[in-house]
Write an enzyme that holds these catalytic residues in place. Structure first.
Site, PDB file in Angstrom:
ATOM      1  N   GLY A  41       0.834  -1.205   0.000  1.00 23.99           N
ATOM      2  CA  GLY A  41       0.000   0.000   0.000  1.00 23.99           C
ATOM      3  C   GLY A  41       0.861   1.246   0.000  1.00 23.99           C
ATOM      4  O   GLY A  41       2.004   1.237  -0.471  1.00 23.99           O
ATOM      5  N   CYS A  42       0.339   2.299   0.540  1.00 26.88           N
ATOM      6  CA  CYS A  42       1.012   3.596   0.621  1.00 26.88           C
ATOM      7  C   CYS A  42       2.424   3.456   1.171  1.00 26.88           C
ATOM      8  O   CYS A  42       2.614   2.986   2.283  1.00 26.88           O
ATOM      9  CB  CYS A  42       0.183   4.525   1.505  1.00 26.88           C
ATOM     10  SG  CYS A  42       1.058   5.929   2.187  1.00 26.88           S
TER      11      CYS A  42
END
Length: 208
Positions: A41-42
């Site tokens: 993810g991020c």
């Protein structure tokens, strides 16, 4: 929310500090060090949770697993290049093992949501382990098998295990983002809980 933050940040850094959009050089692994590459993810989030671990010498946010050479954030965020937001970790295996890094990685993101982490949706936010050796490949596959057998997660694990691919560091303003922007709302509500979890659950692995 994160996409809006980044759009504003890109505008500001382009108009006020154009040099901030330059990219650092890839990590040059020192002797007796190893590399680990994770996508979860991020990369603001994944970078932040590893920086405090003993044995971790450097963490760099970047892009990997895609088709286009030297992509920009805007190109990756479109989902069209095939890259994942990822981090590359330089670590000392005499201080922290690859298996311990895997343990922290899987404890701080959701490996059961395909191409998604929370509100961040797209292939660039996929869960993937990029191994740098046969030993890392075996360790990652064994760890996933153990979690699956133990029913660690309610839903099936979708994390891919792939050979390391060309690594492209992200723009300067993405590096060490959390520590430079801790009070920002996204950092406060999304990243801080992950960092606090690591400091609580893995306190024996923290730098003194």
């Amino acid at each position: 929310m994160r996409r809006l933050i980044l759009l504003l940040l890109t505008v500001l850094t382009t108009s006020c500090h154009s040099q901030s959009n330059s990219k650092p050089q890839p990590i040059k692994k020192a002797q007796n060090m190893e590399l680990a590459t994770f996508a979860g993810g991020c990369f603001w989030c994944t970078e932040a949770v590893f920086l405090d671990l003993k044995g971790v010498k450097a963490v760099q946010s970047g892009y990997t697993g895609g088709k286009r050479p030297n992509p920009t954030y805007e190109q990756v965020s479109s989902g069209g290049t095939g890259h994942a937001e990822a981090i590359q970790i330089e670590f000392d295996p005499s201080e922290i093992s690859y298996e311990e890094l895997l343990e922290v990685f899987f404890a701080t993101h959701d490996p059961t949501t395909l191409n998604r982490q929370g509100a961040d949706v797209g292939t660039q936010y996929r869960s993937e382990v990029f191994y740098h050796s046969d030993a890392q490949k075996e360790a990652a596959e064994n760890y996933i098998a153990q979690m699956t057998a133990a029913l660690t997660f309610k839903d099936p694990i979708v994390t891919k295990v792939s050979a390391a691919q060309p690594w492209y560091p992200a723009e300067d303003y993405h590096q060490n983002y959390y520590k430079r922007n801790t009070s920002q709302s996204y950092c406060h509500y999304v990243i801080t809980p992950k960092v606090e979890k690591v400091r609580k659950v893995f306190k024996d692995k923290l730098k003194s």
